[in-house]
Design a protein around this motif. Structure first.
Motif, PDB file in Angstrom:
ATOM      1  N   GLU A  60       0.966  -0.998   0.017  1.00  0.00           N
ATOM      2  CA  GLU A  60       0.020   0.051   0.109  1.00  0.00           C
ATOM      3  C   GLU A  60       0.896   1.363  -0.091  1.00  0.00           C
ATOM      4  OE1 GLU A  60      -3.183   1.939  -0.512  1.00  0.00           O
ATOM      5  OE2 GLU A  60      -3.187  -0.142  -0.451  1.00  0.00           O
ATOM      6  N   GLN A  64       0.978   3.825  -3.343  1.00  0.00           N
ATOM      7  CA  GLN A  64       0.474   5.272  -3.191  1.00  0.00           C
ATOM      8  C   GLN A  64       1.428   6.400  -3.655  1.00  0.00           C
ATOM      9  OE1 GLN A  64      -2.558   6.220  -1.948  1.00  0.00           O
ATOM     10  NE2 GLN A  64      -2.958   4.237  -1.741  1.00  0.00           N
ATOM     11  N   LYS A 119      -0.332  -6.455  -6.240  1.00  0.00           N
ATOM     12  CA  LYS A 119      -1.411  -5.636  -6.372  1.00  0.00           C
ATOM     13  C   LYS A 119      -1.446  -5.058  -7.757  1.00  0.00           C
ATOM     14  CE  LYS A 119      -3.052  -1.213  -4.067  1.00  0.00           C
ATOM     15  NZ  LYS A 119      -4.268  -1.688  -3.728  1.00  0.00           N
TER      16      LYS A 119
END
Length: 199
Positions: A60, A64, A119
């Protein structure tokens, strides 16, 4: 339709993980985007929970920082822990701590657990891989000599199976590349699950 894997973002500065990914796909274009997160131990946290938490946090944090164009590529994050008696032995902070880890591991079986997170803009998947490792008995002089090589630095559990510590390992049950730091069979399965052709 399957999509040929040409680029991947690696949320790690580990040269071992870079080498392993290139072993899987030599022509792969790597973008190295290390994640800076708090990796402090949480009292009482199970090792399997820790590796999942940290791998997801790395994924994550790196995601970002990407531009929208970069988010068209898959991102891979991982966390590896050496586990003895249910306790994670992370990267040693000093030669003394590394020697203490090896003293505890010597002559015993332990586990190496890695959580891999993949991801993309469409989905996020993860898997947990565990390998059983048995280290032979070591005498204090062997431990001292190994610590002097400084190979223990930045290694979970204070040893590198792909380096001189290979002489300490009696038996492995499971993935060898997991012990190095990235289980390639799991990475391959995650990529194909996301629709990528790797080989």
């Amino acid at each position: 339709m399957p999509q040929r894997l040409t680029h991947i973002i690696l949320a790690s500065a580990s040269p071992r993980r870079q080498q392993l990914l290139l072993q899987l796909q030599p022509a792969l274009q790597l973008m190295i985007q290390p994640a800076e997160i708090d990796e402090s131990l949480i009292e009482g946290e199970a090792a399997s929970v820790r590796v999942l938490r940290l791998a997801q946090a790395k994924a994550e944090a790196s995601w970002q920082r990407l531009t929208p164009a970069q988010q068209a590529w898959p991102l891979l994050a991982a966390d590896t822990e050496v586990v003895l008696d249910g306790q994670a032995l992370s990267k040693p902070a000093s030669p003394e701590e590394a020697a203490g880890f090896l003293t505890r591991l010597a002559g015993r079986e332990h586990q190496v657990q890695t959580c891999v997170v993949l991801k993309t803009a469409q989905q996020t998947s993860h898997c947990l891989v565990t390998t059983q490792v048995k280290m032979r008995a070591l005498d204090p002089a062997e431990i001292e000599a190994y610590i002097a090589t400084q190979e223990y630095q930045d290694k979970a559990g204070g040893y590198a199976i792909q380096g001189q510590a290979a002489a300490f390992i009696e038996q492995i049950q499971g993935s060898y590349t997991n012990v190095v730091g990235l289980p390639l069979e799991a990475v391959y399965q995650l990529l194909t699950h996301h629709g990528y052709t790797v080989i």
